[in-house]
Design a protein around this motif. Structure first.
Motif, PDB file in Angstrom:
ATOM      1  N   VAL A 176       0.898  -1.310  -0.198  1.00  0.00           N
ATOM      2  CA  VAL A 176      -0.092   0.101   0.233  1.00  0.00           C
ATOM      3  C   VAL A 176       0.770   1.153   0.133  1.00  0.00           C
ATOM      4  O   VAL A 176       0.224   2.312   0.087  1.00  0.00           O
ATOM      5  N   SER A 177       1.983   1.121   0.036  1.00  0.00           N
ATOM      6  CA  SER A 177       3.036   2.430   0.017  1.00  0.00           C
ATOM      7  C   SER A 177       3.068   2.708  -1.341  1.00  0.00           C
ATOM      8  O   SER A 177       3.078   2.434  -2.310  1.00  0.00           O
ATOM      9  N   SER A 178       3.335   4.179  -1.174  1.00  0.00           N
ATOM     10  CA  SER A 178       3.581   4.906  -2.499  1.00  0.00           C
ATOM     11  C   SER A 178       5.201   4.587  -3.020  1.00  0.00           C
ATOM     12  O   SER A 178       5.875   4.073  -2.549  1.00  0.00           O
ATOM     13  N   ALA A 179       5.388   5.271  -4.173  1.00  0.00           N
ATOM     14  CA  ALA A 179       6.642   5.021  -4.815  1.00  0.00           C
ATOM     15  C   ALA A 179       7.860   5.478  -3.929  1.00  0.00           C
ATOM     16  O   ALA A 179       9.032   5.057  -3.987  1.00  0.00           O
ATOM     17  N   ASP A 180       7.571   6.618  -3.270  1.00  0.00           N
ATOM     18  CA  ASP A 180       8.725   7.167  -2.122  1.00  0.00           C
ATOM     19  C   ASP A 180       8.710   6.295  -0.905  1.00  0.00           C
ATOM     20  O   ASP A 180       9.423   6.620  -0.103  1.00  0.00           O
ATOM     21  N   GLY A 181       8.228   5.175  -0.919  1.00  0.00           N
ATOM     22  CA  GLY A 181       8.036   4.208   0.458  1.00  0.00           C
ATOM     23  C   GLY A 181       7.312   4.805   1.482  1.00  0.00           C
ATOM     24  O   GLY A 181       6.839   3.911   2.568  1.00  0.00           O
ATOM     25  N   ALA A 182       6.628   5.710   1.174  1.00  0.00           N
ATOM     26  CA  ALA A 182       5.802   6.030   2.472  1.00  0.00           C
ATOM     27  C   ALA A 182       4.220   5.811   2.354  1.00  0.00           C
ATOM     28  O   ALA A 182       3.739   4.894   1.453  1.00  0.00           O
ATOM     29  N   LEU A 183       3.363   5.882   3.536  1.00  0.00           N
ATOM     30  CA  LEU A 183       2.245   5.382   3.484  1.00  0.00           C
ATOM     31  C   LEU A 183       1.194   6.507   3.418  1.00  0.00           C
ATOM     32  O   LEU A 183       1.313   7.761   3.942  1.00  0.00           O
ATOM     33  N   PRO A 184      -0.037   6.341   2.823  1.00  0.00           N
ATOM     34  CA  PRO A 184      -1.089   7.228   2.945  1.00  0.00           C
ATOM     35  C   PRO A 184      -1.751   7.002   4.249  1.00  0.00           C
ATOM     36  O   PRO A 184      -1.660   5.964   4.865  1.00  0.00           O
ATOM     37  N   ALA A 185      -2.743   7.890   4.831  1.00  0.00           N
ATOM     38  CA  ALA A 185      -3.078   7.744   5.996  1.00  0.00           C
ATOM     39  C   ALA A 185      -4.650   6.844   5.607  1.00  0.00           C
ATOM     40  O   ALA A 185      -5.018   6.028   6.555  1.00  0.00           O
ATOM     41  N   VAL A 186      -5.315   6.968   4.494  1.00  0.00           N
ATOM     42  CA  VAL A 186      -6.447   5.982   4.162  1.00  0.00           C
ATOM     43  C   VAL A 186      -6.120   5.718   2.401  1.00  0.00           C
ATOM     44  O   VAL A 186      -6.115   6.718   1.707  1.00  0.00           O
ATOM     45  N   CYS A 187      -6.573   4.526   2.260  1.00  0.00           N
ATOM     46  CA  CYS A 187      -6.490   4.003   0.822  1.00  0.00           C
ATOM     47  C   CYS A 187      -7.911   3.814   0.399  1.00  0.00           C
ATOM     48  O   CYS A 187      -8.886   4.091   1.120  1.00  0.00           O
ATOM     49  N   PRO A 188      -7.960   4.065  -0.839  1.00  0.00           N
ATOM     50  CA  PRO A 188      -9.326   4.119  -1.526  1.00  0.00           C
ATOM     51  C   PRO A 188     -10.327   3.043  -1.359  1.00  0.00           C
ATOM     52  O   PRO A 188     -11.360   3.166  -1.285  1.00  0.00           O
ATOM     53  N   SER A 189      -9.638   1.921  -0.827  1.00  0.00           N
ATOM     54  CA  SER A 189     -10.794   0.755  -0.520  1.00  0.00           C
ATOM     55  C   SER A 189     -11.586   1.148   0.767  1.00  0.00           C
ATOM     56  O   SER A 189     -12.472   0.451   0.817  1.00  0.00           O
ATOM     57  N   GLN A 190     -11.381   2.331   1.325  1.00  0.00           N
ATOM     58  CA  GLN A 190     -12.107   2.758   2.371  1.00  0.00           C
ATOM     59  C   GLN A 190     -13.622   3.340   2.027  1.00  0.00           C
ATOM     60  O   GLN A 190     -14.562   3.181   2.813  1.00  0.00           O
ATOM     61  N   ARG A 191     -13.615   3.675   0.599  1.00  0.00           N
ATOM     62  CA  ARG A 191     -14.674   4.037  -0.012  1.00  0.00           C
ATOM     63  C   ARG A 191     -15.937   2.960   0.207  1.00  0.00           C
ATOM     64  O   ARG A 191     -15.819   1.890  -0.082  1.00  0.00           O
ATOM     65  N   GLY A 192     -17.046   3.785   0.552  1.00  0.00           N
ATOM     66  CA  GLY A 192     -18.175   3.020   1.020  1.00  0.00           C
ATOM     67  C   GLY A 192     -18.517   2.457   2.363  1.00  0.00           C
ATOM     68  O   GLY A 192     -19.584   1.896   2.604  1.00  0.00           O
ATOM     69  N   TYR A 193     -17.558   2.803   3.278  1.00  0.00           N
ATOM     70  CA  TYR A 193     -17.484   2.327   4.342  1.00  0.00           C
ATOM     71  C   TYR A 193     -17.618   3.759   5.335  1.00  0.00           C
ATOM     72  O   TYR A 193     -17.108   4.710   4.818  1.00  0.00           O
ATOM     73  N   PRO A 194     -18.141   3.796   6.334  1.00  0.00           N
ATOM     74  CA  PRO A 194     -18.270   4.931   7.190  1.00  0.00           C
ATOM     75  C   PRO A 194     -16.606   5.273   7.223  1.00  0.00           C
ATOM     76  O   PRO A 194     -15.970   4.528   7.980  1.00  0.00           O
ATOM     77  N   ALA A 195     -16.409   6.673   7.670  1.00  0.00           N
ATOM     78  CA  ALA A 195     -15.192   7.200   8.093  1.00  0.00           C
ATOM     79  C   ALA A 195     -15.294   8.511   8.656  1.00  0.00           C
ATOM     80  O   ALA A 195     -16.309   9.187   8.146  1.00  0.00           O
ATOM     81  N   ALA A 196     -14.546   9.021   9.545  1.00  0.00           N
ATOM     82  CA  ALA A 196     -14.504  10.328   9.980  1.00  0.00           C
ATOM     83  C   ALA A 196     -14.454  11.516   8.851  1.00  0.00           C
ATOM     84  O   ALA A 196     -13.539  11.102   7.838  1.00  0.00           O
ATOM     85  N   PRO A 197     -15.077  12.640   8.975  1.00  0.00           N
ATOM     86  CA  PRO A 197     -14.976  13.293   7.847  1.00  0.00           C
ATOM     87  C   PRO A 197     -13.475  14.023   7.759  1.00  0.00           C
ATOM     88  O   PRO A 197     -13.182  14.810   6.742  1.00  0.00           O
ATOM     89  N   PHE A 198     -12.954  13.892   8.944  1.00  0.00           N
ATOM     90  CA  PHE A 198     -11.566  14.556   8.866  1.00  0.00           C
ATOM     91  C   PHE A 198     -10.297  13.570   8.336  1.00  0.00           C
ATOM     92  O   PHE A 198      -9.119  13.885   8.390  1.00  0.00           O
ATOM     93  N   VAL A 199     -10.865  12.711   7.785  1.00  0.00           N
ATOM     94  CA  VAL A 199      -9.815  11.409   7.302  1.00  0.00           C
ATOM     95  C   VAL A 199     -10.510  11.147   5.686  1.00  0.00           C
ATOM     96  O   VAL A 199     -11.065  10.087   5.494  1.00  0.00           O
TER      97      VAL A 199
END
Length: 314
Positions: free
Chosen positions: A110-133
């Motif tokens: 799930v890391s990007s080309a620079d080796g870092a992590l996103p906070a939330v991946c697109p797979s979260q779409r469709g499930y409830p999540a806090a509006p600040f993420v």
């Protein structure tokens, strides 16, 4: 039950110590995982029981989901859930071996080309999540997600191919951080406290400390919160205090604050225990269940911080 229909917890018996009041709160409200974590930290509970509870959140891809981080609901693995899982494993001395090898494979995927992590991946779409993420199609690399994970792995002397690029990302992010958001500073401290290059970490922490004080990101007089700004997008009153940055005396961030400032911060933390025995969630509440689930973790963290500084909580 109040006339408005709002639910309130039963009144706690009087004259309890802070620890006993917190224990009652945990048994009354917490998930099994936090119940077992509390027992491990304060009641001589075993690490095996904590691990078994944590396994319920683990997915086949090696990551963790199922609202382990309460502000992200649904079953899918997310970096923030995995960071929380590593925090739990570190707390019980189990952050190593095959379990972390599986986590490493997930982090790589799930890391990007620079080796870092996103906070939330697109797979979260469709499930409830806090509006600040927010969930976006191409999420950016985040020090907020990457720093604590890299720090925990270094702290436990775990080496994985993913860690090399992720460490480089953290150094770049920390060196360019302008300290406008306290949570990013906390993530930077989590990395710096365990980074292998100690001289570089100390120099970076010194720079960040000056920025934190210069931008008034730590409310050094907790009784005067109005004198300190709240970062854009944060909840009203979502201040950060000295103990939020320096969670133990060994943290590099401890040098940012005088003994008097740290004492005031710890006094404020100790006084924050609420009538039901738990500590409050200070970030934005967006649904009842995530707020309640988060409070148990906040309560355990408050007790551990107070104990780390020699404050009696028994």
């Amino acid at each position: 039950m109040a006339e408005s229909g709002a639910f309130s917890l039963p009144s706690a018996p009087p004259a309890h110590t802070p620890l006993l009041r917190a224990e009652r709160f945990v048994w009354l409200t917490a998930r099994v995982l936090e119940q077992r974590l509390f027992a491990h930290h304060f009641l001589n509970g075993g690490a095996d029981a904590v691990e078994r509870a944590l396994d319920a959140y683990r997915n086949e891809d090696g990551g963790y989901g199922h609202a382990l981080e309460p502000d992200l609901r649904g079953p899918v693995s997310q970096p923030l859930h995995t960071a929380r899982a590593l925090h739990v494993l570190d707390a019980v001395g189990r952050c190593g071996g095959q379990r972390v090898e599986r986590v490493g494979r997930y982090l790589t995927s799930v890391s990007s080309a620079d080796g870092a992590l996103p906070a939330v991946c697109p797979s979260q779409r469709g499930y409830p999540a806090a509006p600040f993420v927010p969930v976006v199609d191409d999420p950016p690399s985040e020090l907020l997600a990457t720093g604590p994970v890299v720090g925990l792995l270094h702290r436990n002397e775990v080496w994985h191919a993913w860690l090399f690029r992720a460490t480089d990302f953290c150094w770049r992010a920390v060196d360019t951080l302008e300290a406008s958001h306290p949570y990013e500073v906390e993530a930077a401290v989590a990395f710096l406290d365990a980074a292998p290059d100690r001289a570089r970490a100390e120099a970076a922490a010194d720079r960040l400390g000056r920025l934190v004080r210069g931008q008034r990101l730590a409310a050094l007089e907790p009784d005067l919160p109005g004198a300190y700004p709240v970062a854009p997008g944060y909840a009203p009153g979502e201040h950060h205090f000295a103990h939020d940055f320096a969670r133990s005396p060994e943290s590099l961030a401890r040098a940012w604050f005088t003994d008097e400032e740290m004492a005031r911060s710890l006094d404020f933390l100790a006084a924050g225990q609420e009538e039901d025995g738990g500590w409050p969630v200070r970030w934005r509440r967006w649904a009842p269940a995530p707020a309640l689930e988060a409070r148990a973790g906040v309560t355990i963290d408050a007790l551990r911080t107070l104990r780390a500084y020699g404050r009696y909580v028994g």
